[in-house]
Design an enzyme around this catalytic site. Sequence first.
Site, PDB file in Angstrom:
ATOM      1  N   ILE A 208       7.908  28.268 -14.722  1.00 30.03           N
ATOM      2  CA  ILE A 208       6.984  28.583 -15.823  1.00 30.03           C
ATOM      3  C   ILE A 208       7.268  27.657 -17.000  1.00 30.03           C
ATOM      4  O   ILE A 208       6.350  27.144 -17.651  1.00 30.03           O
ATOM      5  CB  ILE A 208       7.123  30.063 -16.254  1.00 30.03           C
ATOM      6  CG1 ILE A 208       6.815  30.981 -15.071  1.00 30.03           C
ATOM      7  CG2 ILE A 208       6.172  30.373 -17.424  1.00 30.03           C
ATOM      8  CD1 ILE A 208       7.092  32.457 -15.321  1.00 30.03           C
TER       9      ILE A 208
ATOM     10  N   TYR B 193      18.455  41.874 -11.075  1.00 31.79           N
ATOM     11  CA  TYR B 193      17.619  40.976 -11.888  1.00 31.79           C
ATOM     12  C   TYR B 193      16.869  41.766 -12.960  1.00 31.79           C
ATOM     13  O   TYR B 193      16.957  41.440 -14.161  1.00 31.79           O
ATOM     14  CB  TYR B 193      16.610  40.229 -10.991  1.00 31.79           C
ATOM     15  CG  TYR B 193      15.460  39.631 -11.776  1.00 31.79           C
ATOM     16  CD1 TYR B 193      15.676  38.580 -12.668  1.00 31.79           C
ATOM     17  CD2 TYR B 193      14.163  40.137 -11.659  1.00 31.79           C
ATOM     18  CE1 TYR B 193      14.625  38.042 -13.410  1.00 31.79           C
ATOM     19  CE2 TYR B 193      13.116  39.602 -12.397  1.00 31.79           C
ATOM     20  CZ  TYR B 193      13.345  38.555 -13.278  1.00 31.79           C
ATOM     21  OH  TYR B 193      12.320  38.027 -14.015  1.00 31.79           O
ATOM     22  N   SER B 194      16.132  42.799 -12.553  1.00 30.56           N
ATOM     23  CA  SER B 194      15.301  43.496 -13.546  1.00 30.56           C
ATOM     24  C   SER B 194      16.163  44.253 -14.556  1.00 30.56           C
ATOM     25  O   SER B 194      15.795  44.368 -15.735  1.00 30.56           O
ATOM     26  CB  SER B 194      14.270  44.420 -12.876  1.00 30.56           C
ATOM     27  OG  SER B 194      14.886  45.300 -11.980  1.00 30.56           O
TER      28      SER B 194
ATOM     29  N   ASP C 234      24.028  25.091 -21.614  1.00 27.16           N
ATOM     30  CA  ASP C 234      24.120  26.446 -21.060  1.00 27.16           C
ATOM     31  C   ASP C 234      23.958  27.439 -22.205  1.00 27.16           C
ATOM     32  O   ASP C 234      24.693  27.368 -23.197  1.00 27.16           O
ATOM     33  CB  ASP C 234      25.505  26.599 -20.400  1.00 27.16           C
ATOM     34  CG  ASP C 234      25.675  27.929 -19.697  1.00 27.16           C
ATOM     35  OD1 ASP C 234      24.950  28.887 -20.003  1.00 27.16           O
ATOM     36  OD2 ASP C 234      26.567  28.006 -18.819  1.00 27.16           O
TER      37      ASP C 234
ATOM     38  N   LYS D 225      17.195  41.685 -17.076  1.00 26.00           N
ATOM     39  CA  LYS D 225      16.075  41.329 -17.969  1.00 26.00           C
ATOM     40  C   LYS D 225      15.812  42.483 -18.953  1.00 26.00           C
ATOM     41  O   LYS D 225      15.542  42.258 -20.133  1.00 26.00           O
ATOM     42  CB  LYS D 225      14.810  41.023 -17.168  1.00 26.00           C
ATOM     43  CG  LYS D 225      14.835  39.711 -16.413  1.00 26.00           C
ATOM     44  CD  LYS D 225      14.917  38.471 -17.296  1.00 26.00           C
ATOM     45  CE  LYS D 225      13.673  38.215 -18.117  1.00 26.00           C
ATOM     46  NZ  LYS D 225      13.744  36.915 -18.839  1.00 26.00           N
TER      47      LYS D 225
ATOM     48  N   LYS E 230      19.929  24.354 -18.499  1.00 24.92           N
ATOM     49  CA  LYS E 230      21.226  24.076 -17.864  1.00 24.92           C
ATOM     50  C   LYS E 230      21.074  23.227 -16.601  1.00 24.92           C
ATOM     51  O   LYS E 230      22.026  22.635 -16.128  1.00 24.92           O
ATOM     52  CB  LYS E 230      21.888  25.422 -17.510  1.00 24.92           C
ATOM     53  CG  LYS E 230      23.251  25.352 -16.892  1.00 24.92           C
ATOM     54  CD  LYS E 230      23.757  26.772 -16.599  1.00 24.92           C
ATOM     55  CE  LYS E 230      25.091  26.765 -15.885  1.00 24.92           C
ATOM     56  NZ  LYS E 230      25.534  28.141 -15.567  1.00 24.92           N
TER      57      LYS E 230
ATOM     58  N   PRO F 163      16.543  45.307  -0.098  1.00 18.29           N
ATOM     59  CA  PRO F 163      17.105  46.564  -0.626  1.00 18.29           C
ATOM     60  C   PRO F 163      16.508  46.882  -1.997  1.00 18.29           C
ATOM     61  O   PRO F 163      16.361  45.982  -2.833  1.00 18.29           O
ATOM     62  CB  PRO F 163      18.606  46.259  -0.771  1.00 18.29           C
ATOM     63  CG  PRO F 163      18.859  44.995  -0.029  1.00 18.29           C
ATOM     64  CD  PRO F 163      17.561  44.259   0.098  1.00 18.29           C
TER      65      PRO F 163
ATOM     66  N   THR G 132       9.496  40.275 -18.023  1.00 21.67           N
ATOM     67  CA  THR G 132       8.811  40.554 -16.762  1.00 21.67           C
ATOM     68  C   THR G 132       8.327  41.996 -16.694  1.00 21.67           C
ATOM     69  O   THR G 132       8.881  42.879 -17.358  1.00 21.67           O
ATOM     70  CB  THR G 132       9.802  40.291 -15.601  1.00 21.67           C
ATOM     71  OG1 THR G 132       9.251  40.797 -14.392  1.00 21.67           O
ATOM     72  CG2 THR G 132      11.144  40.993 -15.826  1.00 21.67           C
ATOM     73  N   ASP G 133       7.335  42.237 -15.822  1.00 18.05           N
ATOM     74  CA  ASP G 133       6.879  43.613 -15.595  1.00 18.05           C
ATOM     75  C   ASP G 133       7.902  44.419 -14.793  1.00 18.05           C
ATOM     76  O   ASP G 133       7.823  45.650 -14.733  1.00 18.05           O
ATOM     77  CB  ASP G 133       5.504  43.630 -14.901  1.00 18.05           C
ATOM     78  CG  ASP G 133       5.473  42.931 -13.547  1.00 18.05           C
ATOM     79  OD1 ASP G 133       6.523  42.429 -13.091  1.00 18.05           O
ATOM     80  OD2 ASP G 133       4.384  42.886 -12.931  1.00 18.05           O
ATOM     81  N   GLU G 134       8.878  43.724 -14.165  1.00 16.97           N
ATOM     82  CA  GLU G 134       9.822  44.448 -13.300  1.00 16.97           C
ATOM     83  C   GLU G 134      10.716  45.412 -14.076  1.00 16.97           C
ATOM     84  O   GLU G 134      11.318  46.306 -13.484  1.00 16.97           O
ATOM     85  CB  GLU G 134      10.700  43.470 -12.506  1.00 16.97           C
ATOM     86  CG  GLU G 134       9.883  42.569 -11.604  1.00 16.97           C
ATOM     87  CD  GLU G 134      10.655  41.990 -10.436  1.00 16.97           C
ATOM     88  OE1 GLU G 134      11.771  42.447 -10.149  1.00 16.97           O
ATOM     89  OE2 GLU G 134      10.108  41.077  -9.805  1.00 16.97           O
TER      90      GLU G 134
ATOM     91  N   THR H 115      20.200  24.508 -13.454  1.00 15.96           N
ATOM     92  CA  THR H 115      20.768  25.194 -12.290  1.00 15.96           C
ATOM     93  C   THR H 115      19.978  24.727 -11.066  1.00 15.96           C
ATOM     94  O   THR H 115      19.107  23.856 -11.182  1.00 15.96           O
ATOM     95  CB  THR H 115      20.589  26.720 -12.427  1.00 15.96           C
ATOM     96  OG1 THR H 115      19.173  27.005 -12.375  1.00 15.96           O
ATOM     97  CG2 THR H 115      21.175  27.257 -13.727  1.00 15.96           C
TER      98      THR H 115
END
Length: 384
Positions: free
Chosen positions: A43, A190-191, A89, A194, A64, A321, A164-166, A66
């Site tokens: 993005i 992850y979510s 970083d 965030k 950074k 999972p 994010t929407d997550e 990655t």
Amino acid sequence: MNIMKKQDFFFFALVFQPQCTHNGSMHSEDLRTVLVTGGAGFIGSNLVRLLVKEKGIRVINLDKLTYAGNLESLADLDGDPNHLFVQADLCDGEQMRSIFREHQPDAVMHLAAESHVDRSIDGPGEFIQTNVVGTFQLLQAALEYYRGLEGARKNAFRFHHISTDEVFGTLQMGDPAFTETTPYDPHSPYSASKASSDHLARAWMDTYGLPVLVTNCSNNYGPYQFPEKLIPVVILKCLRGDVIPVYGKGENIRDWLYVVDHAEALHCVLTRGSPGETYNIGGNNERQNIELVQSLCGILDELRPGATPYAENISFVTDRPGHDLRYAIDASKIKRELGWEPKETFASGFRKTVQWYLDNEAWWQRIVSGDYQLTRLGQESNAG
Ligand code: NAD
Ligand code: DAU
């Protein structure tokens, strides 16, 4: 201490800011230099291109580099004096402070993150470091810099946190879409990371007066997406004649937004949004994974026909999972208050995207011939 309250910002926005149009031609006079973090990612690179080429903004691109960062995604900006790349970083607080001192940005657009759910299952540590600790370091550096600004430059400064929407968790079929006030309920490392960073960003506004904007967006697709996410995985698996892996029964639903539409929305929020506010961004394009994968196969059957229909290679594999069933975004606030809505339809955006991967084989071949070779991620619980 000079702390502007949310209601003051809202009054300022109502009285002084003109209506945002989707084309966003009226960007603020005050916005000359923007610090974009994560500008070498998917993005980020699309956003940097939009800001530099279409909006006439000078971008300091902090990344950074990655596995997900790739300066080849910005090769068309080589030599452009309005694009300055700095490898750094987020977690290095001293370097963050020196970047603010040296480049004196008018705003920050914070996209840098570890972004792949499957990788967060395999190794959550980096997600906590970059998304939580890194965001904290960036907020601290931004606040110190903001406090040193004066007058119009201080009033115009913005810290735009891109999320994010997550963070809202999962919906059942038939549930209403996520709004800006839906409670947070993240399920993956992850979510959860965030969500933590969203809370930090808002706390830095409420406690210290840093003028923070937050956006929560649905699934993006389009050019330059690293081929670990569903859309490029499907396209590249088709082109290589491999099995196309669909997790579980393929009934999970995501809302899909073309990445350039997201970049336009981010510019719109940065220039017209009110600090302290959150804006949901979505594509109004909910699709079941299996339906989406079949559509992509159908587009490829037309554009690059194989010996047999690509959909014959679809295989249902072990589920992710903690796999969230459904995400859906209610994007009525950004449309109503800022006038933004997506330009691309499902049909136009996905066709463009498939064509882009067909036309840019050198870009993705260099990635999948390196350390990452389209292998399945996110199956094991080897956290730690
Ligand atoms: P991406 O993984 O493609 O890019 C992330 C970029 O951040 C890379 O260039 C990487 O090098 C850089 N980065 C990672 N750790 C860093 C660190 N410690 N310091 C500096 N740079 C670092 O991600 P993306 O898909 O472009 O997502 C960008 C942002 O948008 C993320 O914050 C993500 O949570 C959010 N978002 C993504 C989507 C989506 O569908 N991709 C949807 C909504 C929100
Ligand atoms: O909703 C916004 C989020 O969208 C962003 O915050 C994330 O950064 C971004 O990665 C994306 O997360 P998802 O987990 O939804 O994206 P992904 O492309 O990994 O998976 C999309 C759906 O497809 C999901 O239901 C899992 C499924 N899937 C994914 C892969 C990689 C498959 O069925 N097969 C696959 O091979």
